[in-house]
Design a protein around this motif. Sequence first.
Motif, short mmCIF file in Angstrom:
data_model
loop_
_atom_site.label_atom_id
_atom_site.label_comp_id
_atom_site.label_asym_id
_atom_site.label_seq_id
_atom_site.Cartn_x
_atom_site.Cartn_y
_atom_site.Cartn_z
N ASN A 87 -31.66 36.89 -8.61
CA ASN A 87 -30.85 36.55 -7.45
C ASN A 87 -31.60 36.70 -6.14
OD1 ASN A 87 -28.49 35.69 -8.58
ND2 ASN A 87 -27.57 37.71 -8.70
N GLN A 103 -29.74 36.97 -0.79
CA GLN A 103 -30.06 35.74 -0.07
C GLN A 103 -30.68 36.15 1.26
OE1 GLN A 103 -27.10 32.67 0.01
NE2 GLN A 103 -26.10 33.41 -1.85
N ILE A 138 -33.45 35.18 -3.36
CA ILE A 138 -33.62 33.81 -2.91
C ILE A 138 -34.83 33.76 -1.99
CG2 ILE A 138 -32.52 31.89 -1.74
CD1 ILE A 138 -31.19 32.74 -4.35
N GLN A 166 -29.11 26.62 7.84
CA GLN A 166 -28.60 27.73 7.05
C GLN A 166 -27.12 28.00 7.32
OE1 GLN A 166 -30.48 29.59 4.75
NE2 GLN A 166 -28.46 30.35 4.18
N ASP A 178 -30.74 34.16 4.68
CA ASP A 178 -29.41 34.06 5.28
C ASP A 178 -28.96 35.39 5.86
OD1 ASP A 178 -26.89 32.99 5.94
OD2 ASP A 178 -26.06 33.67 4.04
N TRP A 217 -33.74 26.75 1.75
CA TRP A 217 -34.27 26.23 0.50
C TRP A 217 -34.01 24.74 0.29
CZ3 TRP A 217 -31.06 23.91 -3.02
CH2 TRP A 217 -29.70 24.15 -2.87
#
Length: 769
Positions: A165, A277, A167, A50, A280, A183
Amino acid sequence: MSLFLFSLFGFYLMVKKILTDLFPEKEQFCFYASLLAAALYVFNPFLLHQKFGNGYIFSLIVYAATPWLAYWLVKVYQQKIFSIWPILITIIATAGGNNPPYFLPIIFFWFIFWFFSFISKDKKLIKMALIYLLVSILSLAFYFLPLMVGSKGVLEDAATSKSSNVIYGADNLSDFWRFLGFWSFTAVHKGDPYYPYFSWYYKAGFYFLGYVFVAINIVGLFLLTKAKLMIRSKRIILWFYVGWIVFFFLAKGSSQPLGGINQWFHENVPLFFVFRQSYDKFGGLYFLFFSLTFASSVFLIFDFIKQSRWRFLTFIFILTAIIIYNFPFFSQKIFLGGAGVGLYKNLKTNQFYLPSYYFDLNQKLDQKKLDANSIGLPYHLTLNSNWVGYDFDYSGLDPIYDFIPRYLIITPYKGNNLSKNIFVMLLKKGLAQDDANINYDHLWAVMNVRNLVYRNDLDTRSYQSVPLTPKLAENLKSKTALNLGQLTLYQNQSADFLPHLYTANSIVKSNQSVENLAQIISAPDYNLENVILFDVQNQSKSQTYQQLSSQTQSLPTIEFKRVSPIKYRVIVHGAKGNFPLVFSETYHRDWKVYTQKVPSSSSGNNFTDQSENYQVLPGNEGDQASREELGKMIGRGVITTLGQDQPEKADFVSKEFHRSIQNNNLSQGRFFETWFKKPVVEEGDHFVANGYANSWLIGTKKICSDPTLCQKNPDGSYDLELIVEFWPQRLLIISIIISGVTLIFAIGYSVIIRLKRMKRNLSNQITSE
């Protein structure tokens, strides 16, 4: 490596302090448990894939600083003595918080500290927490103040994208529990895997190792329920488990189970979309709490095992599992080789050698002093990603950004928002079709383009560029070309060039669409000295806009200097009535115009010494005024200064383009010279010009009503000085001053506290003797 050691040692100190405070009589167990947990915190697939694999290396600064902050906050909470270290660590962490959600772990631990301090009912602790609250706010003003001012538009744009958006953390919980939530871990591009070693993690042995760490935490929870520990110790360890579970659900995003909860938060909780995200953004806190529970579990397992031999074997087994499971770290395979190496045939990676011709380009453009834009070709109308493949075994963001000294206004991809990119609109009308009616010299002029860089190093397998139309190819052939390896630098020496700042001789109001700008400026009878104001872009200024006359009342000559990217100094010569000042920078309402007491012009001044030392700088032959041209401009009184303090260092003076001269000899001025002034042009007279730029209607009569601001010429015209500045930049300067002063006082206060404590301890020692 230094960042790894910094993170490893910080986490070790934090966990060892917590465990030894809870179990002071078993310090050896605390040491081994802290060491293993620190190793897992630093070496895990989350960091490998990541952060390193995805290019988010700067956020590792926050990841490394978080345990250090927690360590010092625990010490401060226990000792109730002010220390400067939590503030310094937080300031260091801002280097990794360029994306604000990455700063979440730092904010989280400060919040925990303040929360427990305020509910403690300990007056000394509450007082210290209030001091920390004040000092942290003021010392971080340089980080938060510009962020709050500049984030409005970004947040509005991001808020428009809702569930699309979110994720996913991982496609399944099996991968997530084994730290494989990135991912692209199993992704393949044209037959090439992003991580060729990913298949190892789906073999039986690695499945077993991946579950070992979760199993240890589960065993630790079971032992916790059976262990005879103090209630306080059990509660603290249970809080570690709570944090682990909470951030597990946040980090896994909309993956099942209960993925709808994260989705609901994303769509309904204000500002939660900044964590879209999720793996992350929440991963740092997830792994911190996982490692804390891991340390507690290892300690409980060691405490449960009675024989030292079995404890040692358990330690070796866990350490070996960490090393084997994270073997890419130790096999130096974090960044893999380029295309054609090993398994790779098509996929490019982050490991590459940048060709020398990029440095050659930088050297050539760095010589040029003219304040102008560059444009990158070829162009792609359908590419949706900013990541492009190149022939030198690289795929990613365009490296040319780091080698264009001034402005690169378009790259080989279209950008993220076509409707807001006026340059793309202009190019779309020309580059995407064989339009013989496009006047490219006029197009480059309106875009303030002096240099065109054509890229021949794009990987055609991943990038299908728009071919040059015959008209564009013909235009490029008319330019001076310089071949730099796989780059071709075209220098637009056309006399049609429009400077960054210029005055227009007439205003053209148009009810057409902005997308038609390329056709409008390409008309045979179009005068480049016009400025186009589109009705659709200036409706908010309807009253002033409707009263604008097409012809300006004067055609002054201007000198200007780019003091900085956010500040320009402009000297206007021969102004009468009203005139439009055009600034070819993307329109923003916070660009403001201020007045300054005008210096004397060159009319009647003797610049003999300066003129004799004046030379055309290498690489600027087509842009810089010759000594003869300079002499004529001096004679007309349109040169204000020419290195008067240091005659031997007369700087760049451009040729005169459309009554505009770039004079780098003008004063830098003081950074605060406009701070306490009111803009001389009202917002109603600030327009969107040429589809994207700024234009102000300058009223000479209004400005020169104050005679100290203008110098009257014999013909009744005026000379005046203007400053064009992006005013929010001063907030950054002010916030830096606030942060710096606060930090100095905080360090002084911390030193005084430490000296008083040392003096008191020494006094107590003398008394006891």
